[in-house]
Scaffold this active site. Structure first.
Site, short mmCIF file in Angstrom:
data_model
loop_
_atom_site.label_atom_id
_atom_site.label_comp_id
_atom_site.label_asym_id
_atom_site.label_seq_id
_atom_site.Cartn_x
_atom_site.Cartn_y
_atom_site.Cartn_z
N LEU A 118 0.79 -1.23 0.00
CA LEU A 118 0.00 0.00 0.00
C LEU A 118 0.83 1.29 0.00
O LEU A 118 0.60 2.18 0.83
CB LEU A 118 -0.98 0.01 1.19
CG LEU A 118 -1.91 -1.20 1.30
CD1 LEU A 118 -2.74 -1.12 2.58
CD2 LEU A 118 -2.81 -1.33 0.09
N CYS B 6 -6.60 -5.08 7.26
CA CYS B 6 -5.36 -4.76 7.98
C CYS B 6 -5.61 -4.86 9.49
O CYS B 6 -6.75 -4.79 9.95
CB CYS B 6 -4.88 -3.37 7.63
SG CYS B 6 -5.86 -2.11 8.39
N GLY C 243 -12.58 -11.26 -8.10
CA GLY C 243 -11.70 -12.40 -7.87
C GLY C 243 -11.50 -13.14 -9.19
O GLY C 243 -12.35 -13.92 -9.61
C1 LIG Z 1 -1.07 -5.44 -7.44
C2 LIG Z 1 -2.35 -5.37 -6.63
C3 LIG Z 1 -2.60 -4.26 -5.84
C4 LIG Z 1 -3.78 -4.19 -5.07
N1 LIG Z 1 -4.01 -3.08 -4.30
C5 LIG Z 1 -5.14 -3.01 -3.57
C6 LIG Z 1 -5.43 -1.83 -2.83
O1 LIG Z 1 -4.68 -0.83 -2.83
N2 LIG Z 1 -6.57 -1.83 -2.08
C7 LIG Z 1 -7.46 -2.89 -2.06
O2 LIG Z 1 -8.48 -2.81 -1.38
N3 LIG Z 1 -7.22 -4.00 -2.81
C8 LIG Z 1 -6.10 -4.07 -3.56
N4 LIG Z 1 -5.87 -5.19 -4.32
C9 LIG Z 1 -6.86 -6.29 -4.35
C10 LIG Z 1 -7.80 -6.15 -5.56
O3 LIG Z 1 -8.54 -4.96 -5.50
C11 LIG Z 1 -8.78 -7.35 -5.64
O4 LIG Z 1 -9.57 -7.38 -4.48
C12 LIG Z 1 -8.07 -8.69 -5.78
O5 LIG Z 1 -6.90 -8.57 -6.55
C13 LIG Z 1 -8.97 -9.78 -6.39
O6 LIG Z 1 -9.34 -9.45 -7.71
P1 LIG Z 1 -8.54 -10.03 -9.01
O7 LIG Z 1 -8.35 -11.49 -8.78
O8 LIG Z 1 -9.42 -9.71 -10.17
O9 LIG Z 1 -7.23 -9.29 -9.07
C14 LIG Z 1 -4.71 -5.27 -5.10
C15 LIG Z 1 -4.45 -6.38 -5.92
C16 LIG Z 1 -3.29 -6.45 -6.69
C17 LIG Z 1 -3.06 -7.65 -7.56
#
Ligand SMILES: Cc1cc2nc3c(=O)[nH]c(=O)nc-3n(C[C@H](O)[C@H](O)[C@H](O)COP(=O)(O)O)c2cc1C
Length: 300
Positions: A74, A131, A243
């Site tokens: 973050l 967190c 997801g």
């Molecule tokens: C590189 C990266 C950075 C992420 N940063 C955040 C974030 O700053 N805040 C948050 O709530 N989720 C964050 N996530 C989680 C995504 O928003 C999401 O919940 C999660 O990746 C599942 O979706 P996906 O499988 O389509 O990536 C992050 C995910 C990735 C891969």
């Protein structure tokens, strides 16, 4: 394709997952075409914290079977840096803005919610509860009581839509969702990443600078679908499902499981126009430009 979400009509149910689409960097690369053909129906900015954060030491990414493990940690400019430097750009986006915030105590989250919701550019807030609360040692979103206490604290501070982003790393995710709803959340979103780990192929030590990280992408699609279905069956507020969404079919599955909106995350790293493609695959084109212009556009 239009969908009603927390009192607002969105052009489609497809939005981005926080932290996975850097609109400022995309604008640097694609210019104003990004604003003309924004690939999502709403934009969720990456998590901000009260104070600036550097993030975790590198390496921060590991490519795993069917996805990624990230330990980004973050990094962000902090509340004031965000309001001063990032918000003016996000306000130019042609879609509603949702600001994702996280704090290490309830009071930190309260300060963030009050300050962000005072800005008229903002449509809604997403609370990242993945967190630890440094006062109790508990992961805020892993425990229904912690989640309820947090939402009760911040609910009176804003009249904007409040979305609670649930962590899948909890014993009873539907119970946490129900607690968030009872405490006043307007919507819940899930799943955040699942805790995972990779070892350095030569040394056998943890590869990621943060030792463990969050698994995302197609590898977690089935888990996201199951958790979204369970949560949607338990709450009456809208659910934002995510997801591993890589196609219109994946998005359609989450909608059938009870989600009102779907968020595209990891897929946007592979294809920055994924949101527009998934929206189209779901059944509706939103951009009505001349065919020649459309054919030249990366966001079609
Ligand atoms: C590189 C990266 C950075 C992420 N940063 C955040 C974030 O700053 N805040 C948050 O709530 N989720 C964050 N996530 C989680 C995504 O928003 C999401 O919940 C999660 O990746 C599942 O979706 P996906 O499988 O389509 O990536 C992050 C995910 C990735 C891969």
């Amino acid at each position: 394709m239009t969908v009603e979400f927390c009192g607002l009509e969105l052009r489609s149910p497809v939005i981005n997952a926080s932290g996975t689409f850097d609109a400022i960097a995309a604008h640097r690369t694609f210019g104003d075409e990004l604003l003309e053909r924004f690939p999502f129906a709403a934009f969720v900015s990456k998590t901000i914290t009260l104070e600036p954060r550097q993030g975790n030491p590198p390496p921060r990414l590991w490519e795993t079977a069917g996805g990624l493990i990230n330990s980004i940690g973050l990094p962000n400019r902090g509340l004031h840096g965000y309001l001063e430097h990032d918000l003016p750009f996000y306000a130019r986006l042609p879609v509603p803005l949702i600001v994702n915030v996280m704090g290490f105590t309830r009071e930190e989250v309260a300060t963030l919610v009050a300050a962000v919701s005072a800005r008229e550019e903002v449509f809604g807030l997403e609370l990242n509860v993945s967190c630890p609360n440094v006062e109790s040692g508990l992961i805020m979103g892993a425990d229904p009581g912690e989640t309820a206490a947090l939402v009760e604290r911040v609910r009176p501070l804003t009249s904007l839509p409040l979305i609670v982003k649930l962590t899948p790393n909890a014993t009873d995710v539907p119970a946490v969702a129900a607690a968030a709803q009872e405490a006043g959340a307007d919507a819940v979103s899930l799943v955040n990443t699942l805790r995972g780990m990779a070892l350095h192929p030569r040394t056998g030590e943890p590869w990621l600078g943060g030792r463990t990280g969050g698994v995302s992408g197609p590898a977690i699609r089935a888990i996201g679908l199951a958790q979204v279905a369970e949560v949607a069956a338990r709450v009456t507020v809208p659910v934002v499902g995510m997801g591993g969404v890589s196609s219109g079919r994946d998005a359609g599955a989450l909608l059938r499981a009870g989600a009102t909106l779907v968020a595209v995350g990891t897929e946007s790293f592979r294809d920055p126009a994924a949101g527009a493609r998934i929206e189209r695959e779901l059944g509706g084109g939103h951009v009505s430009e001349t065919p020649a212009k459309a054919a030249n556009s990366v966001f079609r």
